[in-house]
Design an enzyme around this catalytic site. Structure first.
Site, PDB file in Angstrom:
ATOM      1  N   HIS A  38      29.537  55.779  30.595  1.00  0.00           N
ATOM      2  CA  HIS A  38      28.975  54.581  31.225  1.00  0.00           C
ATOM      3  C   HIS A  38      30.040  53.475  31.268  1.00  0.00           C
ATOM      4  CE1 HIS A  38      26.351  51.265  32.264  1.00  0.00           C
ATOM      5  NE2 HIS A  38      26.709  50.639  31.169  1.00  0.00           N
ATOM      6  N   ASP A  60      48.163  44.736  58.730  1.00  0.00           N
ATOM      7  CA  ASP A  60      47.837  45.757  57.728  1.00  0.00           C
ATOM      8  C   ASP A  60      48.488  45.333  56.423  1.00  0.00           C
ATOM      9  OD1 ASP A  60      47.091  48.118  56.361  1.00  0.00           O
ATOM     10  OD2 ASP A  60      47.213  49.254  58.219  1.00  0.00           O
ATOM     11  N   TRP A  99      34.818  53.974  25.575  1.00  0.00           N
ATOM     12  CA  TRP A  99      35.712  53.675  26.708  1.00  0.00           C
ATOM     13  C   TRP A  99      37.052  53.143  26.230  1.00  0.00           C
ATOM     14  CZ3 TRP A  99      38.094  49.389  29.070  1.00  0.00           C
ATOM     15  CH2 TRP A  99      37.915  48.177  28.413  1.00  0.00           C
ATOM     16  N   SER A 102      46.812  54.879  40.434  1.00  0.00           N
ATOM     17  CA  SER A 102      46.171  54.300  41.613  1.00  0.00           C
ATOM     18  C   SER A 102      46.231  52.786  41.587  1.00  0.00           C
ATOM     19  CB  SER A 102      44.728  54.799  41.676  1.00  0.00           C
ATOM     20  OG  SER A 102      43.960  53.974  42.492  1.00  0.00           O
ATOM     21  N   SER A 103      45.847  52.203  40.451  1.00  0.00           N
ATOM     22  CA  SER A 103      45.821  50.739  40.373  1.00  0.00           C
ATOM     23  C   SER A 103      47.211  50.153  40.506  1.00  0.00           C
ATOM     24  CB  SER A 103      45.226  50.298  39.033  1.00  0.00           C
ATOM     25  OG  SER A 103      43.947  50.848  38.880  1.00  0.00           O
ATOM     26  N   HIS A 136      42.425  43.220  27.326  1.00  0.00           N
ATOM     27  CA  HIS A 136      41.963  41.879  27.633  1.00  0.00           C
ATOM     28  C   HIS A 136      42.328  41.413  29.022  1.00  0.00           C
ATOM     29  CE1 HIS A 136      39.435  38.644  26.641  1.00  0.00           C
ATOM     30  NE2 HIS A 136      40.224  37.948  27.416  1.00  0.00           N
ATOM     31  N   GLU A 162      42.570  43.273  31.356  1.00  0.00           N
ATOM     32  CA  GLU A 162      41.659  44.089  32.168  1.00  0.00           C
ATOM     33  C   GLU A 162      40.339  43.357  32.457  1.00  0.00           C
ATOM     34  OE1 GLU A 162      41.869  46.911  33.772  1.00  0.00           O
ATOM     35  OE2 GLU A 162      39.760  47.322  34.153  1.00  0.00           O
ATOM     36  N   TYR A 199      39.936  40.280  32.896  1.00  0.00           N
ATOM     37  CA  TYR A 199      40.196  39.327  33.981  1.00  0.00           C
ATOM     38  C   TYR A 199      40.439  40.055  35.287  1.00  0.00           C
ATOM     39  CZ  TYR A 199      40.180  36.090  30.188  1.00  0.00           C
ATOM     40  OH  TYR A 199      39.773  35.374  29.105  1.00  0.00           O
ATOM     41  N   SER A 243      34.077  32.025  45.494  1.00  0.00           N
ATOM     42  CA  SER A 243      34.799  30.850  45.973  1.00  0.00           C
ATOM     43  C   SER A 243      34.896  30.847  47.498  1.00  0.00           C
ATOM     44  CB  SER A 243      36.209  30.795  45.383  1.00  0.00           C
ATOM     45  OG  SER A 243      36.135  30.730  43.983  1.00  0.00           O
ATOM     46  N   HIS A 297      41.706  39.100  19.585  1.00  0.00           N
ATOM     47  CA  HIS A 297      40.356  38.658  19.226  1.00  0.00           C
ATOM     48  C   HIS A 297      39.360  39.819  19.316  1.00  0.00           C
ATOM     49  CE1 HIS A 297      39.645  37.318  23.669  1.00  0.00           C
ATOM     50  NE2 HIS A 297      39.169  38.510  23.495  1.00  0.00           N
ATOM     51  N   HIS A 298      39.799  40.940  19.903  1.00  0.00           N
ATOM     52  CA  HIS A 298      38.958  42.137  19.865  1.00  0.00           C
ATOM     53  C   HIS A 298      39.059  42.833  18.514  1.00  0.00           C
ATOM     54  CE1 HIS A 298      38.084  42.201  24.228  1.00  0.00           C
ATOM     55  NE2 HIS A 298      39.248  41.589  24.302  1.00  0.00           N
ATOM     56  N   THR A 353      38.555  28.570  32.600  1.00  0.00           N
ATOM     57  CA  THR A 353      37.349  29.245  33.077  1.00  0.00           C
ATOM     58  C   THR A 353      36.238  28.226  33.292  1.00  0.00           C
ATOM     59  OG1 THR A 353      38.084  30.986  31.588  1.00  0.00           O
ATOM     60  CG2 THR A 353      35.991  31.317  32.689  1.00  0.00           C
ATOM     61  N   LYS A 368      36.608  26.234  36.437  1.00  0.00           N
ATOM     62  CA  LYS A 368      36.122  26.910  37.645  1.00  0.00           C
ATOM     63  C   LYS A 368      34.622  26.699  37.828  1.00  0.00           C
ATOM     64  CE  LYS A 368      39.469  30.529  38.472  1.00  0.00           C
ATOM     65  NZ  LYS A 368      39.598  30.217  39.894  1.00  0.00           N
ATOM     66  N   ARG A 422      26.212  48.675  17.723  1.00  0.00           N
ATOM     67  CA  ARG A 422      26.467  49.319  19.011  1.00  0.00           C
ATOM     68  C   ARG A 422      26.619  50.817  18.797  1.00  0.00           C
ATOM     69  NH1 ARG A 422      31.768  46.535  21.414  1.00  0.00           N
ATOM     70  NH2 ARG A 422      31.386  47.990  23.098  1.00  0.00           N
TER      71      ARG A 422
END
Lengths: 636, 221, 105
Positions: A78, A107, A142, A172-173, A256, A258, A260, A271, A305-306, A331, A334, A453
């Site tokens: 998931h 293009d 994950w 790919s990314s 982290h 990631e 964002y 926006s 912080h994780h 943040t 925004k 969890r």
């Protein structure tokens, strides 16, 4: 010169071709964007069903809908599916479709590399998803924490698919990111300075840098894990002196940024939606752009912080705690700017706008609980509980997915030429909004009450029953919402009201061309003189106070640019004399070669050494040969 | 047409307008190099984090005694690696000369073998191959001395770091040979500058990574 | 903030042959000094590491500036390289700190 493949695909009017072959060989950024969109929506369904199974299992204490082992596979897949196969590719769908249109280009910089990115994603997605049907799906989370994901504790094939699948998806990314960076730097229409780019393009630009800087780190970490698993190295082997924290650090240095990567494209989409439907320029454009960059930059300094719970020591804890609080500032800026954009505007509430406002509200909740985690003492209480699950679902579902839905409603008419049904859109919004709050808000409570969890079941009498039942009910509601969306999507695509080029009265270049756009996008490259070229044209009083200026005359002449205008004629590229890239199957073949090559390692794990070598060498040779064929054939 | 140019034809810099007036490929290769900084940054970080953490020998800078009582010297061979470092540095010189030869083909001062891109491309590829030869020698001698990628943390992180670098060199050699092949077949000239330039940038980057590795892994204890 | 368009013909001045060879000579000399220092008693001095790191940094900078002609090229390339290099460098230092390889204070 050309291989049979390219000749076949070079039939006149290839762009109007809709056969399977045309999709396999397309290099048109819009068609690739559509491929991304459909593939990612398919995986959204897969990931959603996994979530439904998870929640069904947790609906009541001590259920046994699925086994513990299946549950591990479900929550791992998931998370992996939603992050790598849904939200990133949905963002990629918009990058592909919108960036060239928003900057006035025909293009992307490297159209074939773009097709390659998609095919690596599509095939890599299958590689990582199919094992669940054979009960060997990844089962280590994950985040794949070593040594749990290593050879000792994860000896099955499960985590092989995860390690290799992520490696493939990273290719790919990365390929896409190099492509979009080049596109945004180098293919902007004359006059489209960086500070005139639409905010979605801005946020996408930031995201591409996050990708090229974060993905190499996970690539390295995954190689280490791969080597540990397949070649018996000692990277995460404690007995040999290896440090499991190395994996955690490397993973979160990637992980982290990631998050964002997941949220900034959604920020970009809303926006676009908010100013359009407030009929008012975006409030604080410059600050929005800078805070996007700030988020991107600070995003590399907050990863630990994780990991407060591992005990990094007071100095590291303080530094990462402060930097995490700091990143809340851009943040928050925004959020206020979006609200200020709406303030005093002439508001209109199509489904896209509802979802955009939904994002502001939901992301704020998720953001605030995020700031709570930035304090190590409070994080120690919340870590590994459902409180954290609530937090990141508010930012990722309430934030990223709501923003993407907003974008889909907003851009559907551009992509298909037809409007989505607003009544169904409203139903979708409210069902989704209620469903998500019913699912995720109670998790704050179950988490605070200590529910960990990733447990597959729990005993009664701990005060978790009601909250879990609510979460499960909410999930079913989200599925109903999803069905309404899917129905709306497909019916509107076939029978929706015809949209015209600019149904929303939007300010940016993509709305100056027909819907759906012709394969060459712009018959004539537009010369941009302000941030809101179409409003200059249609409602000049709205943008009169903003900066306008003409660009470099030489650049305008070099691009044969003309002032921004609405293009209504639909002629073929041939009639207009615009050279178009030739469709080609080679990027697909290179992608296929890569997948085969990686599959060889699975065979190696199965102990069939000669077959494994044959698979790897065969795949590698096929990849290199296809790559040479690609590089030595001309683009146009 | 197949051989009309080396590398991807993605950008026709002379026919297509670009915002900056620069070639797409060059922007992409610099973005790629930026990305590679993070890859090698991670690999080097890992090597340094694990430095001195090996439980058993062989060690890079210290002598050690095997359980059987045999005494081993520090395993790193500084003279041999210094030689290979020198070869790689020289390859960078050859590479810039190759690029200059392609860019200025036919201009005065670029006659004879000294102005021949073929000579310098071949020299660069050869130097890269010699570097790989040194590395193969180093790896095999380590294995003979009892250090494999599985032996200890040093072996694991050392072979991975230098192996990744070596793989980059090998890709660079293939790239150079491809350019050389095109050069021999139809001759590279000023309009091919961009295609040689991006290869050169990659090659020099691989060289600077080695500059860092040589100091951090080999010389500093 | 905007990226300036390069001159249409954009003939950026490249270093000359002579310069290339001088650069090679400088690189060789620094490398020789690095290896030589390794065999002197200076190896045990506390200044050994900083000195070697400085020499390596100088070589790194010379190759990037002259051989990769970053010094002569468009500013965008400098940004594309230096930005990631800084983040990579900071991450590396942070790792050394987090794993107790260097201490602050």
């Amino acid at each position: 010169m050309a291989t049979p493949a390219t000749t076949a695909a070079h039939a006149p009017g290839a762009s109007e071709d809709t056969g399977l072959w045309s999709w396999l060989t397309t290099v048109d950024h819009k068609k690739i964007g559509i491929l991304y969109l459909y593939t990612a929506l398919f995986y959204l369904m897969v990931g959603g069903l996994e979530a439904a199974l998870i929640r069904t299992q947790l609906a009541k204490p001590n259920l046994s809908v699925v086994s513990a082992e299946t549950y591990n596979q479900l929550f791992t897949m998931h998370g992996t599916t939603m992050v790598f196969l849904v939200v990133m590719p949905l963002s990629a769908a918009f990058f592909n479709y919108l960036i060239p249109l928003q900057i006035g280009a025909r293009d992307v910089a490297f159209p074939r590399l773009n097709a390659f990115s998609y095919w690596v994603y599509a095939l890599g997605g299958l590689f990582i998803t199919l094992p669940i049907f054979f009960g060997v799906a990844p089962n280590g989370g994950w985040f794949g924490y070593a040594p749990l994901s290593g050879p000792t504790y994860g000896s099955g094939f499960n985590m092989d698919f995860w390690v290799l699948g992520l490696q493939i998806l990273g290719i790919s990314s990365l390929a896409a990111a190099f492509n979009f960076i080049t596109t945004i730097i180098n293919l902007r229409a004359p006059g489209m300075t960086l500070m005139r780019m639409p905010m979605f393009t801005w946020m996408s630009f930031v995201v591409q840098f996050l990708v090229i800087l974060a993905f190499p780190v996970i690539t390295a970490a995954l190689f280490f894990l791969q080597f540990d698993r397949f070649f018996g190295t000692n990277f995460y082997v404690v007995q040999a002196g290896g440090d499991p924290l190395l994996w955690q650090h490397l993973f979160w240095v990637f992980g982290h940024p990631e998050v964002y990567i997941l949220i900034l494209p959604a920020f970009g989409l809303v926006s676009e939606v908010l100013p359009t439907n407030s009929r008012k320029p975006l409030f604080g454009y410059n600050v929005m752009a800078y805070s996007g960059m700030m988020i991107g930059f600070l995003g590399f300094g907050v990863w630990a912080h994780h990991m407060f719970a591992v005990g990094l020591g007071p100095v590291a804890d303080s530094i990462f705690s402060l930097s995490t609080m700091l990143i809340g500032l851009p943040t928050g800026v925004k959020i206020f700017n979006w609200i200020a954009t709406m303030y005093g505007g002439s508001l209109r509430f199509p489904a896209s706008m509802k979802f955009a406002i939904g994002l502001i509200a939901m992301f704020t909740i998720g953001g605030i609980s995020g700031v709570m985690h930035s304090s190590p003492p409070s994080d120690l209480q919340q870590t590994d509980t459902y409180f954290v699950v609530a937090h990141f679902h508010y930012v990722l579902y309430g934030g990223a997915m709501m923003g993407i839905f907003s974008g889909i409603y907003h851009y559907f008419p551009k992509i298909t030429g037809r409007l989505m049904n607003e009544r169904l859109g409203t139903w979708h919004f409210w069902l989704n909004f209620i469903g998500l709050n019913l699912t995720f808000f109670p998790m704050h409570f179950s988490g605070m009450l200590g529910m960990p969890r990733r447990i597959y079941t729990y005993d009664a009498g701990q005060g978790w029953e009601l909250f879990n039942l609510m979460s499960t009910g909410g999930t079913y509601l989200l599925i109903v919402a999803g069905l309404v969306f899917a129905y709306n999507f497909f019916v509107s695509r076939a029978k929706g009201a015809v949209a015209g080029s600019d149904p929303w009265g939007a300010p940016t270049l993509e709305w100056s061309i027909p819907s759906p756009p012709p394969d060459y996008n712009f018959a004539q490259i537009p010369e941009v003189t302000s941030r809101y070229p179409l409003w200059d044209l249609k409602t000049p009083d709205r943008t009169a106070g903003l900066e306008h200026s003409h660009g470099d005359a030489g650049a305008i002449a070099a691009a044969h640019a003309v002032p921004v205008h609405e293009e209504t004629e639909r002629r073929t590229a041939k009639e207009l004399g615009i050279p178009m890239p030739v469709n080609t199957i080679k990027p697909f073949m290179v992608a296929l070669g890569i997948i085969v090559m990686f599959s060889g390692l699975i065979v190696l794990h199965a102990g069939k050494f000669p077959l494994a070598m044959a698979t790897m060498l065969g795949g590698g040779a096929f990849m290199v040969a296809s790559l040479y064929a690609w590089l030595t054939s001309p683009l146009e | 047409m197949t051989t009309a140019s080396a590398g991807a034809h993605e950008a026709h810099e002379h026919t297509h307008y670009t915002t900056t007036g620069l070639d797409n490929k060059k922007i992409a290769i610099w973005a790629f190099i930026g990305s590679e900084c993070m890859l090698f940054g991670s690999l080097i970080s890992t090597y340094l984090v694990y430095k001195g953490k090996s439980v058993v020998g062989p060690f890079p800078h210290d002598a050690w005694t095997s359980p059987a009582g045999q005494l081993f010297k520090p395993i790193l061979n500084i003279p041999v690696t210094s030689a290979s470092t020198f070869v790689l540095l020289m390859s960078s010189l050859f590479m810039v000369l190759a690029l200059a030869a392609v860019e200025n083909k036919g201009k005065p001062g670029y006659e004879g073998w000294q102005g021949s891109s073929k000579v310098w491309l071949a020299a660069t590829a050869l130097a890269g191959a010699v570097f790989l030869g040194f590395q193969a020698y180093e790896f095999t001698s380590f294995v003979h001395e009892g250090l494999t990628i599985r032996t200890n943390l040093f072996g694991t992180s050392f072979f991975t770091l230098t192996g990744f670098h070596g793989t980059h060199v090998a890709v660079g050699v293939l790239w150079l040979l491809s350019l050389l092949f095109i050069d021999i077949k139809r001759g590279l000239g000023p309009r091919d500058t961009i295609n040689v330039d991006i290869c050169a940038l990659y090659w020099h980057f691989v060289d600077v990574v080695w500059i860092a590795i040589f100091t951090l892994v080999y010389l500093i204890k | 903030m905007s990226i300036e368009r390069a001159h249409a013909d954009h003939v950026h001045e490249h270093p000359t042959w002579k310069q290339y060879k001088w650069v090679a000579l400088v690189l060789t000399v620094i490398t020789a000094v690095e290896v030589w220092v390794y065999y002197t008693p200076f190896k045990d001095s506390p200044l050994f590491r900083p000195t070697l790191l400085a020499m390596s940094a100088v070589k790194f900078a010379i190759v990037v500036m002259y051989y990769m002609h970053l010094k002569y090229d468009h500013a965008i390339f400098r940004k594309l390289f230096v930005g990631p290099l800084i983040i990579a460098g900071c991450t590396l230092v942070a790792f050394l700190f987090l794993f107790g390889k260097v201490w602050i204070g």
